[in-house]
Design a protein around this motif. Structure first.
Motif, PDB file in Angstrom:
ATOM      1  N   ILE A  24       7.067  21.382  23.292  1.00  0.00           N
ATOM      2  CA  ILE A  24       7.036  20.750  24.619  1.00  0.00           C
ATOM      3  C   ILE A  24       8.188  21.267  25.476  1.00  0.00           C
ATOM      4  O   ILE A  24       7.996  21.624  26.644  1.00  0.00           O
ATOM      5  CB  ILE A  24       7.114  19.215  24.468  1.00  0.00           C
ATOM      6  CG1 ILE A  24       5.798  18.678  23.901  1.00  0.00           C
ATOM      7  CG2 ILE A  24       7.443  18.538  25.798  1.00  0.00           C
ATOM      8  CD1 ILE A  24       5.870  17.245  23.403  1.00  0.00           C
ATOM      9  N   ARG A  42       2.587  17.070  42.559  1.00  0.00           N
ATOM     10  CA  ARG A  42       3.223  16.809  41.269  1.00  0.00           C
ATOM     11  C   ARG A  42       2.371  15.914  40.365  1.00  0.00           C
ATOM     12  O   ARG A  42       2.261  16.136  39.166  1.00  0.00           O
ATOM     13  CB  ARG A  42       4.581  16.155  41.532  1.00  0.00           C
ATOM     14  CG  ARG A  42       5.426  15.912  40.303  1.00  0.00           C
ATOM     15  CD  ARG A  42       6.049  17.193  39.816  1.00  0.00           C
ATOM     16  NE  ARG A  42       7.057  16.995  38.811  1.00  0.00           N
ATOM     17  CZ  ARG A  42       7.842  17.957  38.348  1.00  0.00           C
ATOM     18  NH1 ARG A  42       7.727  19.187  38.823  1.00  0.00           N
ATOM     19  NH2 ARG A  42       8.735  17.719  37.435  1.00  0.00           N
ATOM     20  N   PHE A  57      -2.292  20.017  20.944  1.00  0.00           N
ATOM     21  CA  PHE A  57      -2.093  19.294  19.681  1.00  0.00           C
ATOM     22  C   PHE A  57      -3.392  19.213  18.870  1.00  0.00           C
ATOM     23  O   PHE A  57      -3.365  19.193  17.645  1.00  0.00           O
ATOM     24  CB  PHE A  57      -1.514  17.903  19.942  1.00  0.00           C
ATOM     25  CG  PHE A  57      -0.107  17.957  20.488  1.00  0.00           C
ATOM     26  CD1 PHE A  57       0.847  18.785  19.916  1.00  0.00           C
ATOM     27  CD2 PHE A  57       0.271  17.195  21.591  1.00  0.00           C
ATOM     28  CE1 PHE A  57       2.139  18.859  20.419  1.00  0.00           C
ATOM     29  CE2 PHE A  57       1.565  17.256  22.101  1.00  0.00           C
ATOM     30  CZ  PHE A  57       2.501  18.094  21.509  1.00  0.00           C
TER      31      PHE A  57
ATOM     32  N   PRO B  60      10.316  19.397  34.221  1.00  0.00           N
ATOM     33  CA  PRO B  60       9.778  18.095  33.811  1.00  0.00           C
ATOM     34  C   PRO B  60      10.920  17.124  33.474  1.00  0.00           C
ATOM     35  O   PRO B  60      11.931  17.543  32.915  1.00  0.00           O
ATOM     36  CB  PRO B  60       8.963  18.402  32.566  1.00  0.00           C
ATOM     37  CG  PRO B  60       9.123  19.839  32.260  1.00  0.00           C
ATOM     38  CD  PRO B  60       9.934  20.490  33.326  1.00  0.00           C
ATOM     39  N   SER B  61      10.732  15.862  33.845  1.00  0.00           N
ATOM     40  CA  SER B  61      11.769  14.866  33.553  1.00  0.00           C
ATOM     41  C   SER B  61      11.758  14.540  32.051  1.00  0.00           C
ATOM     42  O   SER B  61      10.764  14.802  31.357  1.00  0.00           O
ATOM     43  CB  SER B  61      11.496  13.592  34.344  1.00  0.00           C
ATOM     44  OG  SER B  61      10.288  13.022  33.912  1.00  0.00           O
ATOM     45  N   PHE B  64       8.940  12.260  31.226  1.00  0.00           N
ATOM     46  CA  PHE B  64       7.635  12.926  31.168  1.00  0.00           C
ATOM     47  C   PHE B  64       7.493  13.691  29.847  1.00  0.00           C
ATOM     48  O   PHE B  64       6.438  13.641  29.198  1.00  0.00           O
ATOM     49  CB  PHE B  64       7.456  13.867  32.359  1.00  0.00           C
ATOM     50  CG  PHE B  64       6.143  14.594  32.346  1.00  0.00           C
ATOM     51  CD1 PHE B  64       4.957  13.889  32.497  1.00  0.00           C
ATOM     52  CD2 PHE B  64       6.072  15.957  32.139  1.00  0.00           C
ATOM     53  CE1 PHE B  64       3.722  14.536  32.455  1.00  0.00           C
ATOM     54  CE2 PHE B  64       4.858  16.613  32.088  1.00  0.00           C
ATOM     55  CZ  PHE B  64       3.686  15.904  32.254  1.00  0.00           C
ATOM     56  N   GLU B  65       8.571  14.356  29.431  1.00  0.00           N
ATOM     57  CA  GLU B  65       8.514  15.075  28.147  1.00  0.00           C
ATOM     58  C   GLU B  65       8.298  14.088  26.987  1.00  0.00           C
ATOM     59  O   GLU B  65       7.596  14.403  26.031  1.00  0.00           O
ATOM     60  CB  GLU B  65       9.788  15.890  27.932  1.00  0.00           C
ATOM     61  CG  GLU B  65       9.830  17.142  28.804  1.00  0.00           C
ATOM     62  CD  GLU B  65      10.841  18.164  28.351  1.00  0.00           C
ATOM     63  OE1 GLU B  65      10.678  19.336  28.717  1.00  0.00           O
ATOM     64  OE2 GLU B  65      11.798  17.800  27.652  1.00  0.00           O
ATOM     65  N   SER B  67       6.628  11.353  27.209  1.00  0.00           N
ATOM     66  CA  SER B  67       5.210  10.953  27.241  1.00  0.00           C
ATOM     67  C   SER B  67       4.337  12.027  26.591  1.00  0.00           C
ATOM     68  O   SER B  67       3.308  11.721  25.991  1.00  0.00           O
ATOM     69  CB  SER B  67       4.747  10.674  28.680  1.00  0.00           C
ATOM     70  OG  SER B  67       4.561  11.885  29.389  1.00  0.00           O
ATOM     71  N   LEU B  68       4.751  13.289  26.721  1.00  0.00           N
ATOM     72  CA  LEU B  68       4.004  14.370  26.050  1.00  0.00           C
ATOM     73  C   LEU B  68       4.179  14.283  24.536  1.00  0.00           C
ATOM     74  O   LEU B  68       3.238  14.514  23.777  1.00  0.00           O
ATOM     75  CB  LEU B  68       4.476  15.745  26.550  1.00  0.00           C
ATOM     76  CG  LEU B  68       4.215  16.087  28.013  1.00  0.00           C
ATOM     77  CD1 LEU B  68       4.794  17.459  28.356  1.00  0.00           C
ATOM     78  CD2 LEU B  68       2.724  16.063  28.341  1.00  0.00           C
ATOM     79  N   LEU B  69       5.393  13.932  24.123  1.00  0.00           N
ATOM     80  CA  LEU B  69       5.665  13.825  22.681  1.00  0.00           C
ATOM     81  C   LEU B  69       4.842  12.694  22.051  1.00  0.00           C
ATOM     82  O   LEU B  69       4.442  12.777  20.889  1.00  0.00           O
ATOM     83  CB  LEU B  69       7.163  13.600  22.443  1.00  0.00           C
ATOM     84  CG  LEU B  69       7.657  13.736  21.006  1.00  0.00           C
ATOM     85  CD1 LEU B  69       7.302  15.093  20.416  1.00  0.00           C
ATOM     86  CD2 LEU B  69       9.157  13.519  20.936  1.00  0.00           C
ATOM     87  N   ASP B  70       4.548  11.669  22.853  1.00  0.00           N
ATOM     88  CA  ASP B  70       3.700  10.572  22.362  1.00  0.00           C
ATOM     89  C   ASP B  70       2.292  11.063  22.011  1.00  0.00           C
ATOM     90  O   ASP B  70       1.570  10.415  21.265  1.00  0.00           O
ATOM     91  CB  ASP B  70       3.599   9.456  23.404  1.00  0.00           C
ATOM     92  CG  ASP B  70       4.887   8.650  23.491  1.00  0.00           C
ATOM     93  OD1 ASP B  70       5.693   8.732  22.542  1.00  0.00           O
ATOM     94  OD2 ASP B  70       5.087   7.958  24.503  1.00  0.00           O
ATOM     95  N   LEU B  71       1.898  12.184  22.621  1.00  0.00           N
ATOM     96  CA  LEU B  71       0.553  12.728  22.368  1.00  0.00           C
ATOM     97  C   LEU B  71       0.509  13.561  21.075  1.00  0.00           C
ATOM     98  O   LEU B  71      -0.560  13.899  20.595  1.00  0.00           O
ATOM     99  CB  LEU B  71       0.124  13.634  23.535  1.00  0.00           C
ATOM    100  CG  LEU B  71       0.109  13.008  24.931  1.00  0.00           C
ATOM    101  CD1 LEU B  71      -0.113  14.090  25.988  1.00  0.00           C
ATOM    102  CD2 LEU B  71      -0.979  11.949  25.036  1.00  0.00           C
ATOM    103  N   ALA B  72       1.666  13.903  20.570  1.00  0.00           N
ATOM    104  CA  ALA B  72       1.736  14.790  19.392  1.00  0.00           C
ATOM    105  C   ALA B  72       1.258  14.067  18.145  1.00  0.00           C
ATOM    106  O   ALA B  72       1.399  12.848  18.036  1.00  0.00           O
ATOM    107  CB  ALA B  72       3.172  15.271  19.210  1.00  0.00           C
ATOM    108  N   PRO B  73       0.689  14.832  17.194  1.00  0.00           N
ATOM    109  CA  PRO B  73       0.220  14.194  15.961  1.00  0.00           C
ATOM    110  C   PRO B  73       1.383  13.608  15.159  1.00  0.00           C
ATOM    111  O   PRO B  73       2.489  14.156  15.179  1.00  0.00           O
ATOM    112  CB  PRO B  73      -0.426  15.338  15.176  1.00  0.00           C
ATOM    113  CG  PRO B  73      -0.311  16.566  15.994  1.00  0.00           C
ATOM    114  CD  PRO B  73       0.492  16.277  17.210  1.00  0.00           C
ATOM    115  N   SER B  74       1.107  12.498  14.483  1.00  0.00           N
ATOM    116  CA  SER B  74       2.117  11.897  13.602  1.00  0.00           C
ATOM    117  C   SER B  74       1.847  12.346  12.182  1.00  0.00           C
ATOM    118  O   SER B  74       0.723  12.722  11.846  1.00  0.00           O
ATOM    119  CB  SER B  74       2.029  10.376  13.655  1.00  0.00           C
ATOM    120  OG  SER B  74       2.119   9.946  14.972  1.00  0.00           O
TER     121      SER B  74
END
Lengths: 186, 146
Positions: A24, A42, A57, B60-61, B64-65, B67-74
């Motif tokens: 990311i 944005r 992913f 990206p803030s 926001f990053e 929130s992207l990590l929340d989408l990653a597989p666990s």
């Protein structure tokens, strides 16, 4: 040592949060920048970036080694997601809500820079989608014409043609801005 | 070189003549030295390149990053358990010498456990004999009360 993209993808698929964070950190600025310049705002760009990373992913565990370069695939997915969003906006007749420029305050030089940036943004948005994509990938992402061709799934000659037409349109649109700038400086 | 050809090459290769094909560069330089229109077109192209560079996009803030990590597989639950177990036992790094030592310690422990009842304790022996020989309910009541 920085792990390569394929190693990161494998670790992502195994649920390695650190690998996901690295992926990311490395790629979200690129995806967001392409999306924001393609879409002009944005909010849409962040939505597209999320959609792109959902695909990343999902794909992580199925990635076939040596088949394609991850960054090329990622750019292709990003551009396609932008095309989809632009098409949906056209179909639903939704007007784009452009990001507003900051209030024109501060030193004259900064105001001028901001005005030029806004004019560039507006000029890019007047370009047909494929010209816009070719220009963004070439100018802002620094990709070669063969790389851009692979991402857009067209020939190198077609990329050259798109870039050439995009540059001519922008040059002519921004010539007015240059003339106005010269007039203000005199 | 004609102006139209110059303009076409300019849009194709950019305003810096050094990035043009070498064969085209001399005639382009001649045109620029003779044509005010040619120079104006090149200046417009240079301005456009600079102007394009002024269009920046914010990074990206952090939120926001995140929130992207929340989408990653666990990590799957079984894998987490296995990982925890292997960390505790450190199985991967356990050498054969370590395993032998662990076996030896375990054997000594078992041996001592078996030996322990053989060591006679006079007080316990007397207690067991009394309990086995004659059952006295008062004795047990005292114990309960105690």
């Amino acid at each position: 040592m920085i792990p390569d993209d394929e190693a990161l993808l494998r670790r992502c698929a195994d649920g390695d949060r650190q690998a996901s964070a690295m992926l990311i950190n490395q790629y979200s600025p690129k995806v967001l920048a392409v999306a924001q310049r393609m879409l002009g705002n944005r909010e849409d760009a962040e939505d597209v970036t999320q959609e792109v990373f959902i695909k990343v992913f999902r794909q992580a565990g199925k990635w076939e080694s040596g088949k394609a370069k991850f960054s090329t695939w990622l750019h292709r997915v990003t551009v396609n997601q932008c095309y989809d969003r632009l098409r949906k906006k056209r179909e639903t007749g939704m007007d784009e809500v452009p990001d507003m420029a900051d209030d024109a305050s501060g030193p004259a030089g900064q105001m001028q820079e901001k005005q030029t940036e806004v004019r560039v943004k507006e000029a890019i948005e007047t370009l047909p989608e494929r010209q816009r994509a070719a220009l963004l990938l070439s100018h802002y992402e620094g990709l070669s014409n063969p790389e851009t061709a692979e991402i857009l799934d067209i020939s190198v000659e077609a990329v050259e043609s798109l870039l050439s037409r995009a540059r001519r349109s922008l040059r002519q649109i921004l010539a007015g801005e240059r003339a106005a700038l010269m007039g203000r400086m005199e | 070189m004609k102006l139209e050809r110059f303009e076409t090459l300019l849009d194709l290769h950019g305003p810096e003549l050094s990035s043009w094909p070498e064969a085209e560069q001399p005639s382009a330089r001649v045109l620029l030295s003779e044509s005010a229109d040619g120079r104006s077109i090149q200046e417009d192209a240079l301005f456009m390149e600079d102007a394009l560079n002024s269009y920046s996009v914010a990074m990206p803030s952090a939120s926001f990053e995140a929130s992207l990590l929340d989408l990653a597989p666990s990590a799957p639950r079984a894998a987490v358990k296995e990982s925890l177990l292997s960390r505790i036992l450190n199985i991967r790094v356990m050498t054969s010498a370590g395993m032998a030592l662990a076996s030896m310690v375990f054997g000594v422990f078992i041996g001592l456990s078996v030996m322990e009842p053989v060591i006679l304790d006079d007080e316990a022996d007397a207690f067991l004999s009394a309990a086995a020989g004659s059952f006295d309910s008062e004795f047990w009541q005292e114990e309960d009360a105690g």
